[in-house]
Scaffold this active site. Structure first.
Site, PDB file in Angstrom:
ATOM      1  N   ARG A   1      28.073 -49.351 -17.565  1.00  0.00           N
ATOM      2  CA  ARG A   1      29.526 -49.716 -17.759  1.00  0.00           C
ATOM      3  C   ARG A   1      30.161 -48.494 -18.457  1.00  0.00           C
ATOM      4  NH1 ARG A   1      31.496 -54.098 -22.206  1.00  0.00           N
ATOM      5  NH2 ARG A   1      31.787 -52.131 -23.352  1.00  0.00           N
TER       6      ARG A   1
ATOM      7  N   CYS B   1      34.159 -48.065 -20.039  1.00  0.00           N
ATOM      8  CA  CYS B   1      35.203 -48.715 -20.639  1.00  0.00           C
ATOM      9  C   CYS B   1      36.520 -48.006 -21.118  1.00  0.00           C
ATOM     10  CB  CYS B   1      34.939 -49.446 -21.847  1.00  0.00           C
ATOM     11  SG  CYS B   1      36.344 -50.577 -22.564  1.00  0.00           S
TER      12      CYS B   1
END
Length: 126
Positions: free
Chosen positions: A104, A106
């Site tokens: 991920r 972010c």
């Protein structure tokens, strides 16, 4: 390798010249989802966790339309309008990706479509 466009009425319609998702081979590329209720077309108002849940429900709906599941997600990109909301979004995100979470990124951005607080896009594979 063939390419197919994925569309479902269980997630918000695209608000621009893009598709909800594109499948190429075993890869599924899900466009960024924002907290819009697909049944009403209304932007979900409320706190950050409420909006994050709607976003992830929309992601899940697009995945399911292509016969994928959250467990098939290999990469997620989370866009926040304020990094101070990182912890709140993380708590909700962990409810959806509780086992073997995907890679991920972010990032905080200056602005998101319709001035929402969170947007999430994913890539899935199976």
């Amino acid at each position: 390798m063939s390419k197919s466009i994925i569309s479902t009425d269980k997630a918000p319609a695209a608000i621009g010249p893009y598709s909800q998702a594109t499948k190429a081979g075993g890869n599924l590329y899900v466009s960024g989802q924002i907290p819009i209720n697909s049944k009403t077309g209304d932007l979900i108002e409320g706190d950050v966790p409420t909006q994050a849940r709607q976003v992830l429900d929309n992601v899940k709906a697009v995945l399911e339309a292509a016969d994928y599941e959250l467990k098939d997600v290999i990469k997620a990109e989370v866009f926040l309008d304020d990094m101070n909301n990182f912890g709140k979004v993380n708590e909700v995100y962990a409810e959806y990706f509780d086992e073997e979470p995907p890679a991920r990124a972010c990032v905080e951005v200056a602005r998101l479509p319709k001035d929402v607080v969170v947007e999430i896009s994913v890539i899935a594979f199976k």
